[in-house]
Design an enzyme around this catalytic site. Structure first.
Site: not given
Length: 762
Positions: A98, A189, A126-127, A309, A122
C-alpha cells in the site's frame, strides 16, 4: 428500489445487467491484520496490483530523481518494510504494497524526495506506534511533520467516531495549510484505497466511498486535480451503487458505437477548419464520466437516451488569443447553442481552471461541447496544484505554491478556526467544497466566487467578518433587496453596514457558505455567553435554595474543585453550561450541598427546607438567546408558564397547558423547572390571532385601524376565503401582555363584520 432520474430507453440494458457478473468497484484502507502465529498470510486477491514493488517504484523515480535521492527513498522503504513486517491488508497482500503504491502515485506528480519518503512512511505512526521523535532522528523534521500531519488521532478519547473523524480531518487541514504535500499524499492514499476496496465489507465500502465523495473528491476538485477528481467520483459511484454503475457503463459503450460516425465527421471537419485559418491545434475527443452522466440524469430527471452531451472535443492551442480565434472558427462551422458559452479564461474558476466552453449543434442535431484552452491551461486543468510541482520554474518556489494553495483553501481554514463542534465543522466543510459556483462583483469591480445558491450574507462574510457581522441591508445591481436574496453570476453587490448591526440567528436559515455559517455561530455564541452565565446563576441559585443554601461567592474554592473535576475551565463556564442546558442545575447543586459549610441538616431535613425556600426563576422575555419563547404556544405575560432546559439552547418557555410541553415534561421531568413572569417584562411579544369576518369591501382596513387604536402593531397578515360570504384574516400582532391582547380583542370586535376571534396556538 427506484432511483430518481435513472431511466433507460431499452429494457435490454436491464436484462444485460442481470447477465453481468462483473462489478467495477475498488477499495479503502482496510484494517490491517497480522496472521495468527504459525499460520500463513491470506492469499492475495486480484484487486491488489502485482507490480506494487520497490523495483517498479524505482523505475518511476529514475525519470526525474538523481541516484542520491533514490537511495534516500530506498532507506525510507527499508524502514517502512521493517515496521509493517507481518502486517497484511484485508486483501491478503503484504501491507507494504500500500505505501509503495501511494508513493508511485506521488511519483507520477513528480513530488520531491521528502514527500516520497513521507508517502512510504505515512502509516508507521498510526498503525505501528513509531514515535515522531524516532522519525525526526532518522529522516529529519520535514518528513516527520508530513507523516504526523497524515496520522489520525486514534489514540485520544472521543465521545463518538464522528467526532474522532472530524478532529482528524481538522488536524490534517492545519497540516495542509503549512505544507500542501500533506493533502497530495493523503489524496494519493485515498485513491489507492478506493482502487482496492473489494476486500472490505459492503457497509464499510459504502461508508468510505461516501466520505470520499463528500470530502476528498471535492478537495481534489478545489486543488484543480481534475483527473484524480473524476477517477474518485467514478470509483465512489461503483462502490456505492455497483448495479447502476454497470448498467450505465454498458449503455455508454453501446452509445459509443452508435455515434462513431457522427463524431468522426465532426473530428474531420474541425481538423480541417483550424489549420486552414492558420491555427495549429491538438484536437481530441473526450467522454463524460459514468458518475457525470448519472449525476446529470438525476439532476435533470431524464433518461440516459436524453443525455446528449456524453461526448465532446478538446481543442488545445498555443496562445490565449488563439483560443478565441478557434472558438470563432468553430461557431462558423456549427451553430452555437444560445446560453451554452462560458469564458473561464477571463474569469477562472476558484481552483485556477481556465478554458472556453461552448456547445455546438453538430450533424443530425447532436449537441457537442468543445473545450478550448492553451497547453499551460491544459496542464493546470488536469493536474491542478500538482502541475506546479511538475512544471515549476526556478522563480516558482515552494512558498509560492503554499501561498497559492492556501488561497484555494482559505475558506476551509476560516471554518476550522471558528468552529468548535466537530459535526458542525464537517458539515460546513462539505457545504464549502460544493463545486458549482457563481461569480459576482463588488462595487469596485472585484470578482468574488461563491457556491451556487449563496446569498448576500455569504457575500458579506466573504469580504470580511466585520462586514458580515455589521450588515443591515444590501443592494444588488443598484436595487435594495433582502439579505436572504440568492445571487446570480454577474450581479454587483453592495453591502450596507451599521455600527450597531449584528447577526441574527435567522441568518443560519439561508446562509450557504461554511465560512458565513461558522462566523454567525461564533458571534452568537460569544453574545450568548454572558446571557447564559447570568441565566445559569439564576437556575443554580434556585436549585441550591432547595438545600437551604445560597449561591456561593465567586471566590469560593469549591468552584475551582468543581471545574477541575468536571472538565470546565472556570466558574463562568459551569454557569454558562447550565444556562444552555449542557449541565443540570440540580446535579451541580448536589456537588455543593454535601460539603458546603452552610448546609444545615440531613437529607430529610433538606426536603422540609426545600418546601420552605423553593422559588421560581423570573422571566422578562428580553433575556436574549439564553431564554426563548416557544413558538408552539407563544406565551405572553399573564399566561401561566413552565420552562424546559434544551441542550445548547438554554430555557424554552411554554404555557403550562401547552400539549407539546406536557408530553416532553412527562418524558424528562428532570429537565423542567418552575418559572414565573417578572413584574417588569419586555414590551413587544408576538401573538397570532385568526379573525373571521363577513367578506365585505374595506373590512381589513377597519380591523387594522382598530388594532392600531388599541396601541398594537400588525407585523404579519394573510387572508383566506372561508366561503363566498366570509374571510379569515390571519394576524400576528405585537402586544405587551395577555391583558393587552384582550384589549386588542375588544377593539376588533367593534368592527360590525367580525364574527369570531381565536388566539392561534401551535
Amino acid at each position: 428500489m427506484g432511483f430518481p432520474g435513472l431511466k433507460f430507453a431499452s429494457s435490454g440494458l436491464l436484462a444485460a445487467l442481470k447477465a453481468s457478473s462483473r462489478l467495477a468497484r475498488r477499495s479503502p484502507k482496510p484494517v490491517a491484520v497480522a496472521p495468527a502465529p504459525g499460520s500463513a498470510a491470506p492469499a492475495p486477491t486480484e484487486s491488489e496490483p502485482a507490480f506494487a514493488s520497490m523495483a517498479h517504484l524505482q523505475q518511476s523515480l529514475e525519470h526525474y530523481l538523481d541516484p542520491k535521492d533514490i537511495a534516500r527513498v530506498r532507506d525510507a522503504y527499508r524502514f517502512a518494510d521493517q515496521a509493517h513486517l507481518g502486517q497484511f491488508r484485508s486483501s491478503g497482500s503484504p501491507y507494504i504494497t500500500h505505501p509503495i503504491s501511494v508513493t508511485e502515485i506521488c511519483a507520477g506528480w513528480k513530488l520531491d524526495v521528502d514527500a516520497l519518503r513521507a508517502a512510504l512512511l505515512h502509516d508507521v505512526m498510526e498503525d505501528q506506534g513509531i514515535a515522531k521523535q524516532e522519525l525526526i532522528e532518522k529522516f529529519g523534521h520535514e518528513v516527520a511533520d508530513l507523516v504526523d500531519g497524515l496520522s489520525k488521532l486514534d489514540r485520544l478519547d472521543f465521545a463518538t467516531k464522528a467526532q474522532q473523524q472530524a478532529e482528524s480531518f481538522r488536524k490534517m487541514l492545519l497540516a495542509m495549510a503549512r505544507d500542501i504535500r500533506v493533502i497530495l499524499i493523503k489524496l494519493a492514499d485515498r485513491l489507492h484505497n478506493m482502487r482496492t476496496l473489494d476486500a472490505v465489507s459492503p457497509d464499510k465500502r459504502r461508508r468510505i466511498a461516501r466520505e470520499t465523495l463528500d470530502i476528498y473528491a471535492p478537495i481534489a476538485h478545489r486543488l484543480g486535480l481534475n483527473s484524480l477528481y473524476r477517477e474518485l467520483q467514478d470509483l465512489c459511484f461503483a462502490a456505492m451503487y455497483p448495479n447502476r454503475y454497470n448498467v450505465l457503463e454498458k449503455a455508454v459503450m453501446a452509445a459509443r458505437g452508435n455515434r462513431r460516425e457522427v463524431l468522426g465527421r465532426i473530428d474531420e471537419a474541425v481538423r480541417g477548419a483550424l489549420p486552414a485559418a492558420g491555427i495549429e491545434a491538438d484536437v481530441s475527443g473526450r467522454e463524460k464520466t459514468i458518475f457525470g452522466i448519472y449525476h446529470k440524469m438525476v439532476e435533470k430527471k431524464t433518461s440516459f437516451s436524453n443525455v446528449l452531451d456524453i461526448y465532446g472535443f478538446r481543442v488545445i492551442v498555443h496562445t490565449r488569443p488563439e483560443c478565441y480565434l478557434a472558438m470563432g472558427i468553430l461557431h462558423q462551422l456549427y451553430r452555437p447553442v444560445p446560453g451554452k458559452f462560458k469564458d473561464y479564461i477571463a474569469i477562472p474558476k476558484v481552483n485556477g481552471y481556465q478554458s472556453l466552453h461552448t456547445t455546438l449543434v453538430g450533424p443530425f442535431g447532436t449537441p457537442i461541447e468543445f473545450q478550448i484552452r492553451t497547453h499551460d491551461m491544459h496542464r493546470v486543468a488536469e493536474e491542478g496544484i500538482a502541475a506546479h510541482w511538475l512544471y515549476k520554474s526556478d522563480a516558482e518556489t515552494l512558498s509560492d505554491i503554499k501561498a497559492r494553495t492556501r488561497e484555494s483553501l482559505r475558506s476551509l481554514l476560516d471554518i476550522q478556526s471558528q468552529t468548535g463542534d466537530p459535526g458542525e465543522f464537517i458539515e460546513n466543510v462539505k457545504v464549502d467544497l460544493f463545486p458549482d459556483a457563481v461569480y459576482v462583483f463588488t462595487p469596485k469591480g472585484k470578482i468574488v466566487s461563491l457556491p451556487r445558491g449563496a446569498t448576500t450574507v455569504d457575500f458579506a462574510y466573504s469580504i470580511h467578518t466585520d462586514v458580515g457581522n455589521k450588515a443591515v441591508a444590501c443592494k444588488v445591481n443598484g436595487d435594495s433587496v433582502p439579505l436572504k436574496t440568492e445571487l446570480s453570476s454577474g450581479d454587483t453587490v453592495d453591502i450596507i453596514t451599521a455600527a450597531d448591526g449584528q447577526p441574527s440567528v435567522q441568518w443560519l436559515n439561508f446562509a450557504r457558505t461554511g465560512r458565513a455559517r461558522s462566523e454567525i455561530r461564533h458571534y452568537l455564541r460569544n453574545m450568548q455567553y454572558g446571557e447564559s452565565v447570568e441565566l445559569g446563576a439564576r437556575m443554580l441559585s434556585q436549585a441550591l435554595e432547595s438545600y437551604g443554601i445560597s449561591l456561593p461567592d465567586a471566590s469560593d474554592p469549591m468552584w475551582e474543585r468543581l471545574a477541575k473535576s468536571s472538565g470546565a475551565k472556570s466558574r463562568d463556564e459551569i454557569l454558562a453550561d447550565i444556562g444552555i442546558g449542557k449541565r443540570m442545575a440540580a446535579v451541580v447543586a448536589r456537588r455543593f450541598a454535601p460539603v458546603h459549610p452552610l448546609v444545615a441538616t440531613t437529607a430529610a431535613a433538606a426536603d422540609e427546607i426545600a418546601q420552605a425556600h423553593s422559588s421560581s426563576i423570573r422571566i422578562q422575555g428580553n433575556e436574549g438567546q439564553a431564554v426563548q419563547l416557544a413558538p408552539c404556544c407563544g406565551p405572553l405575560p399573564g399566561d401561566t408558564i413552565i420552562a424546559g432546559v434544551r441542550i445548547g439552547h438554554g430555557l424554552v418557555v411554554h404555557t403550562s397547558d401547552c400539549p407539546i410541553a406536557q408530553r416532553a415534561r412527562n418524558k424528562e421531568p428532570e429537565r423542567w423547572i418552575d418559572v414565573v413572569w417578572d413584574t417588569e417584562t419586555a414590551k413587544h411579544f408576538s401573538a397570532r390571532i385568526d379573525v373571521t369576518a363577513h367578506n365585505e369591501r374595506g373590512v381589513l382596513g377597519r380591523i387594522a385601524a382598530e388594532v392600531a387604536q388599541a396601541d398594537s402593531n400588525i407585523v404579519h397578515v394573510t387572508m383566506q376565503d372561508d366561503s363566498t360570504s366570509t374571510v379569515v384574516v390571519n394576524l400576528t400582532v405585537q402586544v405587551d401582555s395577555r391583558k393587552h391582547l384582550a384589549q386588542v380583542y375588544r377593539a376588533i370586535r367593534r368592527v360590525p363584520q367580525v364574527q369570531k376571534i381565536v388566539r392561534v396556538r401551535g
